[in-house]
Design a protein around this motif. Structure first.
Motif, PDB file in Angstrom:
ATOM      1  N   TYR A 225       0.473  -0.918  -0.188  1.00 59.98           N
ATOM      2  CA  TYR A 225      -0.239   0.358   0.193  1.00 59.98           C
ATOM      3  C   TYR A 225       1.144   1.186  -0.273  1.00 59.98           C
ATOM      4  CZ  TYR A 225      -3.912  -3.111   1.347  1.00 59.98           C
ATOM      5  OH  TYR A 225      -4.287  -4.319   1.703  1.00 59.98           O
ATOM      6  N   LYS A 226       2.152   1.133   0.569  1.00 61.96           N
ATOM      7  CA  LYS A 226       2.634   2.864   0.909  1.00 61.96           C
ATOM      8  C   LYS A 226       4.070   2.150   1.222  1.00 61.96           C
ATOM      9  CE  LYS A 226       1.443   3.781   5.513  1.00 61.96           C
ATOM     10  NZ  LYS A 226       1.286   4.441   5.993  1.00 61.96           N
ATOM     11  N   GLY A 244      -0.097  -4.919   2.284  1.00 60.83           N
ATOM     12  CA  GLY A 244      -0.383  -4.983   0.660  1.00 60.83           C
ATOM     13  C   GLY A 244      -1.293  -6.142   0.459  1.00 60.83           C
ATOM     14  N   GLU A 245      -1.153  -5.883  -1.041  1.00 63.71           N
ATOM     15  CA  GLU A 245      -2.597  -7.418  -1.548  1.00 63.71           C
ATOM     16  C   GLU A 245      -1.751  -6.989  -2.710  1.00 63.71           C
ATOM     17  OE1 GLU A 245      -5.874  -5.595  -2.277  1.00 63.71           O
ATOM     18  OE2 GLU A 245      -5.395  -4.178  -3.565  1.00 63.71           O
ATOM     19  N   TYR A 268       9.842   0.351  -0.945  1.00 64.16           N
ATOM     20  CA  TYR A 268       8.329   0.285  -0.838  1.00 64.16           C
ATOM     21  C   TYR A 268      10.159  -0.133   1.109  1.00 64.16           C
ATOM     22  CZ  TYR A 268       5.277   0.344  -4.068  1.00 64.16           C
ATOM     23  OH  TYR A 268       4.940   0.185  -5.090  1.00 64.16           O
TER      24      TYR A 268
END
Length: 276
Positions: A225-226, A244-245, A268
């Protein structure tokens, strides 16, 4: 039983080289292929060893007959299409099935990472063939029966690389009678038999335990996600899934597991150790 599949192919080639004259009686399906009884073999080649994309493993050329193009499988072999990369996929099926499958694999990955039997992974590669349980998708949900034929036979049936027969055994024959007992035509009946358990095998690769397979192309990727504030080592799938995904690929760009791991670390700050 041979030590490995490569030796098994070599041993089958040697069988033909020591039995250069066909017998008086042949199975009817061989005659229908244009193979003549008592014809002479003029060459035998292990073309499966030359190019892994060849569906023909052993090519038998005769003096007066059409060639016998044999796809060789050990009895316990599960796959007809092993480790399909992006380029090969596009050549055989095109972009639309690629996009559709990437979405399906992504949905599967986001569920599989929650499963008690799963391990940490950042991408999913694919194979085609026998598969059961939770790591299989239905082939015909994404492809057609003609696509299955391409995987088993080859895209161009007139090419020497496309098989016209299937040899399934754990042992090399000692006579033509033994050969004919395990050699069958690749026709509609054979394809129907194969198709009864023909699946898309999802192959999530655990970076902690697998090495060379990390170089296989993926059909989904883990997307955080970030970025994290500091570099963090992650070895637990549940910790990873909170960050995340999985998302579908927007293009067939030959992305592999190592590429994703590199991006996770460099962009990341997520470090997943890799088997050396």
């Amino acid at each position: 039983m041979p030590a490995n599949f490569a030796q098994f192919e070599i041993d089958l080639v040697n069988f033909f080289k020591t039995n250069l004259i066909l017998p008086d009686e042949l199975p009817q399906w061989m005659k229908e292929l244009g193979i003549i009884p008592q014809d002479e073999i003029i060459s035998v080649d292990n073309i499966g060893a030359i190019d892994r994309n060849n569906k023909t493993d052993v090519l038998v050329t005769f003096k007066n007959s059409s060639p016998l193009k044999i796809s060789v499988k050990l009895s316990n072999a599960d796959y007809f299409g092993n480790w399909y990369g992006h380029n090969r996929f596009l050549e055989e099926f095109g972009l639309e099935p690629f996009t559709k499958l990437s979405i399906g694999i992504t949905n599967w990955a986001n569920e599989w990472i929650k499963h008690s039997n799963s391990n940490i992974f950042v991408g999913v590669s694919i194979c085609f063939g026998k598969r059961s349980g939770n790591t299989a998708l239905e082939f015909l949900d994404y492809f057609t029966s003609e696509d299955m034929r391409k995987i088993v036979v080859g895209a161009d049936e007139n090419s020497s690389s496309s098989a016209n027969s299937l040899f399934i055994s754990q042992t090399i024959p000692t006579s033509y009678n033994e050969l004919f007992g395990n050699l069958k035509p690749i026709n509609d009946d054979t394809l129907k038999e194969i198709g009864s358990n023909f699946k898309i095998a999802c192959r999530p690769i655990n970076p902690l335990t697998e090495g060379s397979n990390r170089g296989k192309n993926v059909y989904t990727k883990f997307q955080p996600y970030k970025p994290l504030s500091t570099q963090t080592t992650i070895v637990d799938k549940d910790e990873l899934s909170m960050l995340g995904e999985f998302i579908p690929l927007t293009e067939a760009n030959r992305l592999n597991h190592n590429h994703i791991l590199n991006e996770l670390q460099d962009v990341y700050k997520i470090v997943i150790p890799r088997k050396r």
